[in-house]
Design a protein around this motif. Structure first.
Motif, mmCIF file in Angstrom:
data_model
loop_
_atom_site.group_PDB
_atom_site.id
_atom_site.type_symbol
_atom_site.label_atom_id
_atom_site.label_comp_id
_atom_site.label_asym_id
_atom_site.label_seq_id
_atom_site.Cartn_x
_atom_site.Cartn_y
_atom_site.Cartn_z
ATOM 1 N N ILE A 1 0.836 -1.195 -0.077
ATOM 2 C CA ILE A 1 0.036 0.063 0.121
ATOM 3 C C ILE A 1 1.041 1.418 -0.019
ATOM 4 O O ILE A 1 1.903 1.357 0.877
ATOM 5 C CB ILE A 1 -0.850 0.049 1.106
ATOM 6 N N LYS A 2 0.450 2.016 -0.832
ATOM 7 C CA LYS A 2 1.317 3.359 -1.089
ATOM 8 C C LYS A 2 0.679 4.357 -0.122
ATOM 9 O O LYS A 2 -0.290 4.711 -0.198
ATOM 10 C CB LYS A 2 1.267 3.941 -2.624
ATOM 11 N N GLU B 1 5.931 12.874 -10.410
ATOM 12 C CA GLU B 1 6.792 12.417 -9.322
ATOM 13 C C GLU B 1 6.270 11.043 -8.548
ATOM 14 O O GLU B 1 7.112 10.231 -8.361
ATOM 15 C CB GLU B 1 6.829 13.428 -8.163
ATOM 16 N N LEU B 2 4.859 11.096 -8.326
ATOM 17 C CA LEU B 2 4.412 9.914 -7.588
ATOM 18 C C LEU B 2 4.943 8.561 -8.545
ATOM 19 O O LEU B 2 5.066 7.499 -8.034
ATOM 20 C CB LEU B 2 2.993 9.965 -7.479
ATOM 21 N N SER B 3 4.557 8.730 -9.724
ATOM 22 C CA SER B 3 4.779 7.496 -10.679
ATOM 23 C C SER B 3 6.353 7.194 -10.687
ATOM 24 O O SER B 3 6.521 5.682 -10.823
ATOM 25 C CB SER B 3 4.305 7.664 -12.097
ATOM 26 N N GLN B 4 7.177 8.035 -10.505
ATOM 27 C CA GLN B 4 8.442 7.948 -10.431
ATOM 28 C C GLN B 4 8.967 7.242 -9.275
ATOM 29 O O GLN B 4 9.603 6.141 -9.295
ATOM 30 C CB GLN B 4 9.321 9.114 -10.612
ATOM 31 N N GLN B 5 8.249 7.741 -7.832
ATOM 32 C CA GLN B 5 8.488 6.891 -6.594
ATOM 33 C C GLN B 5 7.997 5.481 -6.993
ATOM 34 O O GLN B 5 8.696 4.762 -6.154
ATOM 35 C CB GLN B 5 7.509 7.788 -5.610
ATOM 36 N N LEU B 6 6.821 5.175 -7.257
ATOM 37 C CA LEU B 6 6.328 3.880 -7.409
ATOM 38 C C LEU B 6 7.196 2.898 -8.264
ATOM 39 O O LEU B 6 7.637 1.863 -7.827
ATOM 40 C CB LEU B 6 4.948 3.735 -8.112
#
Length: 314
Positions: free
Chosen positions: A30-31, A163-168
């Motif tokens: 879970i993010k 940025e969120l997609s890169q984090q994932l």
């Protein structure tokens, strides 16, 4: 004016271990974007990031937006205004609430406490919010306001999910499935658009609609993401319509029981409007065989915890 960028944090991707997932031979995380900001929480931080910068560059003094009584966007906009020096104005669907503050949802109470001026519209007038003449009237009446659409969904909001997609991609490079709750479709569109930037294998991105008859959102999500519904490619997405229960802001007994089960098993609070239905949809998909063995599944926690009434805290 303070920059919203300074408070955007790298949030944890927390593994969820349970015999049910072992039995189905899948891995689940879970993010925890409910932890990315104390008041401008979850997906709303991403949506507001570039919009607030634009409002500041334009010299606007206030933020004006729209939403229902359970809108996380309303609460987040009020919190952003309080924190970053904007006045805030919210046009709320449902004029029956105008003179009954005792019936306001926790979300509306939170917005009001953060200084938002609340204007209640009947449902017929509320439907005019996207009409050109209504927009022009608002611009004339509130010339110092930066106007945000319902849910905060626009092109600047979509950009905030890069940025969120890169984090994932950094935290779990080979994830296969991503589940997210859907209100206006902006969060799902942003995840679709940018997930393909950071992978070289197909990803399945599943949006769980939180309101009834939400298929009308599909053209908007297609337009914002640039990817057609059910199109084959690196970012394959679906809008799941069967897990909304009795409709927006309503928990039937099954969805409520699922939320309580999840919170008891993993000690992670869910909100009663969005993430509850995302978890319910994921578990139903798992039970019906829609998630194959070997899958690596990410559940996106989009925040919204201000929507929990005190008696529902864990």
């Amino acid at each position: 004016m303070k920059s919203l960028n300074t408070l955007q944090e790298f949030t944890p991707l927390t593994p969820l271990n349970h015999p049910l997932f072992d039995e189905k031979a899948i891995q689940v995380w879970i993010k925890r974007d409910d932890l990315n900001h104390p008041t401008i929480q979850g997906n709303k931080l991403h949506k507001l990031k570039y919009n607030l910068a634009e409002a500041g560059q334009l010299g606007k003094k206030s933020l004006l937006t729209f939403g229902g009584a359970y809108s996380n966007h309303i609460a987040a906009t009020a919190a952003a205004g309080y924190s970053y020096g904007f006045k805030t104005i919210g046009f709320i669907r449902g004029d029956e609430l105008a003179n009954q503050p005792e019936k306001w949802s926790p979300t509306l109470q939170t917005a009001y406490q953060n200084g938002m001026q609340l204007h209640f519209l009947n449902r017929m007038d509320y439907r005019q919010k996207t009409r050109a003449h209504f927009f022009q009237q608002l611009q004339q009446q509130f010339p110092d306001s930066y106007i945000l659409p319902e849910g905060g969904t626009n092109n600047l909001a979509i950009q905030g999910f890069e940025e969120l997609s890169q984090q994932l991609a950094m935290q779990c490079p080979d994830w296969t499935h991503l589940y997210s709750a859907v209100g206006t479709g902006g969060t799902l569109a942003g995840l679709i658009k940018f997930s393909a930037f950071f992978c070289n294998q197909p990803r399945h991105i599943l949006g769980v609609a939180t309101l009834k008859q939400a298929s009308y959102l599909i053209p908007t999500i297609e337009q914002l993401s640039g990817v057609r519904h059910n199109q084959q490619g690196l970012a394959q997405w679906q809008l799941l319509l069967d897990y909304c229960g009795q409709g927006y802001g309503k928990e039937n007994s099954e969805i409520y029981a699922t939320r309580k089960w999840f919170e008891e098993q993993f000690d992670i609070p869910l909100d009663p409007v969005y993430t509850n239905k995302m978890i319910y949809g994921f578990l139903e998909q798992l039970a019906t065989g829609n998630i194959p063995p070997g899958s690596k599944v990410i559940l996106y926690h989009s925040g919204g915890l201000q929507g929990r009434s005190p008696e529902k805290q864990i």
